[in-house]
Design a protein around this motif. Sequence first.
Motif, mmCIF file in Angstrom:
data_model
loop_
_atom_site.group_PDB
_atom_site.id
_atom_site.type_symbol
_atom_site.label_atom_id
_atom_site.label_comp_id
_atom_site.label_asym_id
_atom_site.label_seq_id
_atom_site.Cartn_x
_atom_site.Cartn_y
_atom_site.Cartn_z
ATOM 1 N N LEU A 57 0.909 -1.307 -0.113
ATOM 2 C CA LEU A 57 -0.119 0.155 0.041
ATOM 3 C C LEU A 57 0.918 1.141 0.004
ATOM 4 C CD1 LEU A 57 -2.663 -1.121 2.778
ATOM 5 C CD2 LEU A 57 -2.871 -1.107 0.055
ATOM 6 N N THR A 58 0.532 2.034 -0.701
ATOM 7 C CA THR A 58 1.252 3.292 -0.704
ATOM 8 C C THR A 58 0.835 4.088 0.549
ATOM 9 O OG1 THR A 58 -0.801 4.675 -1.729
ATOM 10 C CG2 THR A 58 0.867 3.564 -3.188
ATOM 11 N N GLU A 61 -2.620 5.744 0.367
ATOM 12 C CA GLU A 61 -3.656 4.545 0.919
ATOM 13 C C GLU A 61 -3.527 4.303 2.313
ATOM 14 O OE1 GLU A 61 -3.686 1.991 -3.186
ATOM 15 O OE2 GLU A 61 -2.242 1.806 -1.927
ATOM 16 N N LEU A 62 -2.510 4.173 2.907
ATOM 17 C CA LEU A 62 -2.497 3.941 4.182
ATOM 18 C C LEU A 62 -2.943 5.179 5.108
ATOM 19 C CD1 LEU A 62 0.997 2.599 4.697
ATOM 20 C CD2 LEU A 62 -1.006 1.276 5.060
ATOM 21 N N ALA A 63 -2.831 6.343 4.685
ATOM 22 C CA ALA A 63 -3.306 7.536 5.479
ATOM 23 C C ALA A 63 -4.935 7.554 5.507
ATOM 24 C CB ALA A 63 -3.193 8.673 4.835
ATOM 25 N N PRO A 72 1.181 -2.515 6.042
ATOM 26 C CA PRO A 72 1.704 -1.972 4.860
ATOM 27 C C PRO A 72 1.547 -2.805 3.656
ATOM 28 C CG PRO A 72 3.405 -3.057 6.336
ATOM 29 C CD PRO A 72 2.134 -3.115 7.149
ATOM 30 N N LYS A 73 0.954 -4.168 3.816
ATOM 31 C CA LYS A 73 0.619 -4.927 2.636
ATOM 32 C C LYS A 73 -0.973 -5.386 2.749
ATOM 33 C CE LYS A 73 4.839 -7.463 1.779
ATOM 34 N NZ LYS A 73 5.512 -8.814 1.670
ATOM 35 N N SER A 74 -1.775 -5.425 1.751
ATOM 36 C CA SER A 74 -3.015 -6.037 1.651
ATOM 37 C C SER A 74 -2.914 -6.996 0.921
ATOM 38 C CB SER A 74 -3.676 -4.834 0.917
ATOM 39 O OG SER A 74 -5.198 -5.421 0.705
#
Length: 167
Positions: A57-58, A61-63, A72-74
């Motif tokens: 995830l960028t 996207e995390l925000a 950090p990963k989906s």
Amino acid sequence: MKKFAVWFGQGILYAALATVIVVFSRWPAYQNLAADRALIKISISHQGQLLGDCVELTPQELAKLPPNMRAPKSCPRERSPLTVEVDVDGQLAHRQVAKPSGLSGDGAAVVYRRLEVPAGKHHIEVRMKDNARSEGFDYTRSEEIDLAPAEILVVDFDAATRRIILL
């Protein structure tokens, strides 16, 4: 005298109950398999491969996610269906596509089947696929088996060694 009648009635009742138990323990006769038959049991419970790859995830996207969900990963939860084929003496005896269990399709897929075959020598071939993204079967096992009358052959999958086993 009244106490004797009660005891006598109880004795008659117990004798009748014991007679029913004895009769139904001997009759009707139950035979699991005919004298010249053997059994192949397919009993596999296995989790297929994940249907998709994990995605990084960028920061943007995390925000957007709540603080407790910011991994950090989906990674997808859905798993591939399990495809199992069993050939006996060159003939397809069973084919099943089992969907994964669970609300999100993330559990194990289960295959259970009983196949009656004549006792004697048979060529058994088992094929299993647990990855929907690949072509062909991921696991195969082919073997000559001599089944005695009333013998049971169990087909299973060992996830630790990643191979089909015949017990």
